[in-house]
Design an enzyme around this catalytic site. Structure first.
Site, PDB file in Angstrom:
ATOM      1  N   ASN A 176      43.092  48.315  49.642  1.00 24.69           N
ATOM      2  CA  ASN A 176      43.489  47.971  48.276  1.00 24.69           C
ATOM      3  C   ASN A 176      44.282  49.128  47.688  1.00 24.69           C
ATOM      4  OD1 ASN A 176      43.408  46.509  45.732  1.00 24.69           O
ATOM      5  ND2 ASN A 176      41.873  47.975  45.041  1.00 24.69           N
ATOM      6  N   HIS A 230      44.957  50.936  44.076  1.00 22.29           N
ATOM      7  CA  HIS A 230      44.444  51.005  42.699  1.00 22.29           C
ATOM      8  C   HIS A 230      45.306  51.988  41.898  1.00 22.29           C
ATOM      9  CE1 HIS A 230      41.505  50.737  39.471  1.00 22.29           C
ATOM     10  NE2 HIS A 230      41.689  52.031  39.310  1.00 22.29           N
ATOM     11  N   GLY A 234      53.905  40.367  42.756  1.00 21.45           N
ATOM     12  CA  GLY A 234      54.042  40.783  44.149  1.00 21.45           C
ATOM     13  C   GLY A 234      54.963  41.963  44.389  1.00 21.45           C
ATOM     14  N   THR A 235      54.987  42.903  43.451  1.00 18.76           N
ATOM     15  CA  THR A 235      55.856  44.079  43.662  1.00 18.76           C
ATOM     16  C   THR A 235      55.344  44.938  44.817  1.00 18.76           C
ATOM     17  OG1 THR A 235      54.646  45.253  41.927  1.00 18.76           O
ATOM     18  CG2 THR A 235      56.700  44.169  41.285  1.00 18.76           C
ATOM     19  N   ASN A 236      54.036  45.017  44.987  1.00 18.68           N
ATOM     20  CA  ASN A 236      53.522  45.783  46.128  1.00 18.68           C
ATOM     21  C   ASN A 236      53.787  45.049  47.449  1.00 18.68           C
ATOM     22  OD1 ASN A 236      52.434  48.364  45.377  1.00 18.68           O
ATOM     23  ND2 ASN A 236      50.912  47.278  44.156  1.00 18.68           N
ATOM     24  N   LEU A 275      36.242  39.704  45.570  1.00 17.68           N
ATOM     25  CA  LEU A 275      35.786  39.345  46.916  1.00 17.68           C
ATOM     26  C   LEU A 275      34.322  39.753  47.054  1.00 17.68           C
ATOM     27  CD1 LEU A 275      38.940  40.540  48.863  1.00 17.68           C
ATOM     28  CD2 LEU A 275      38.241  38.176  48.435  1.00 17.68           C
ATOM     29  N   MET A 311      43.849  39.297  42.205  1.00 16.56           N
ATOM     30  CA  MET A 311      43.004  39.366  41.012  1.00 16.56           C
ATOM     31  C   MET A 311      41.686  38.602  41.140  1.00 16.56           C
ATOM     32  SD  MET A 311      44.698  41.391  39.101  1.00 16.56           S
ATOM     33  CE  MET A 311      44.362  41.221  37.340  1.00 16.56           C
TER      34      MET A 311
END
Lengths: 216, 216
Positions: free
Chosen positions: A116, A118, A20-22, A102, A99
């Site tokens: 998102n 990337h 969860g760094t983002n 969807l 991860m």
């Protein structure tokens, strides 16, 4: 289950699977007043033990766990996730190291409202199979001297949605996939994602085909 | 036919088809003393009227015209070009807007001694059909926010050789293919190409598979 009350701002749901760094970058940006007209209303993890859940707890953000293996089909999973998010009024869904794939049903539910991050300059090093360290391994194997990160809208095609923001990052001579991953996060992802989220919440993004125009 | 005598430095042959702005960047770099241990020994154009030929003449560099249509097969063309370059002792072949396809025979003749400049960040927007303005049209159509240029070694695969240098360039909101092309030239191509040529002439480039290590 209930989400945090937001007042008038947009409600941002952040989907995670790991460290969860983002997510932390978004929490930090929010605390620094850098997300205008929006607030993180929920963190949803695909894994029960994800460290991202601890980050959410520490920040006082309600969190939920919804694993893919609990559902027989993609459609059922999509529907459950969509219901959870709709019931609680999410305006924007942010995939921050989520991860789980969807499906079209979910993409349809939140059309033009899923973003998102990337870890490459799309259309390089993206698409099926390019996630996490695999992206940076491919960059080094190809001998690229420049890589970067992309924040984009999500549609049915993996990494195929309209690009919101991109930033280039230098590849260094002695980089390992791990060192490159860290530099791309620090220099690009953690900067771009909160900025893109704020632009969305301020209603400054206009999608025209494959292009995103940013209103000034 | 004769090429300019070089002394001890490497002999650089520049292949062109049009205006020759990248040739000019090389000439300017040479005049500014920025190309170490090498000198432009010949300019070869695939077209008789190419403005690049005037640039060569003005700089006192011998020039030659060798059109593809004069030859029946790719192999014959490759062989003629290879002979011309070999007879005159070229050490490095620089493709600077050269619009003729080179076959495996030519690539074999000058293995690891042909470099090309491509107006995107390879592996994005490259390969068959991506040349000139078409590259920038594709960048804008995809809605990319970052593009750039790549200098790379040439092998049998279009834009598939090992990457020497890359530099990112911002795409701006109101860019046309033409405005983007100019910015990529000015900010990246004209800087990267002379630098890569000098590094080659100084023998500072080491190819390891798809990767180019630059000796300091």
């Amino acid at each position: 289950m209930s989400f945090t009350d937001m007042g008038n701002g947009k409600r941002i749901a952040v989907l995670v699977s790991g460290g969860g760094t983002n997510l932390q970058a978004l929490i930090d940006a929010q605390n620094a007043g850098k997300i205008t007209n929006g607030r993180i209303s929920a963190v949803i993890s695909s894994k029960p033990g994800a460290f991202a859940l601890s980050r959410a707890e520490k920040a006082g953000i309600p969190s939920f766990v919804i694993g893919r293996s609990e559902f027989l089909s993609q459609r059922e999973y999509d529907a459950a996730l969509c219901s959870l998010l709709r019931e609680n009024g999410a305006d924007l869904v942010v995939l921050a190291g989520f991860m789980v794939v969807l499906g079209p049903y979910f993409c349809g539910c939140f059309k033009d409202r899923i973003i998102n991050v990337h870890p490459s300059l799309i259309p390089s090093f993206c698409g099926n199979g390019f996630y996490g360290l695999k992206v940076h391994e491919a960059v080094l194997e190809r001998g690229a001297k420049v890589t970067g990160a992309t924040v984009h809208f999500v549609n049915e095609i993996t990494d195929g949605g309209a690009i919101i923001l991109q930033k280039a990052v230098e590849v260094k001579a002695n980089d390992t996939p791990e060192s490159l991953q860290k530099r791309v996060m620090r220099e690009a992802e953690w900067e771009l994602l909160p900025r893109a989220v704020s632009l969305f919440c301020e209603d400054k993004l206009r999608i025209e085909g494959q292009k995103v125009n940013i209103l000034l």
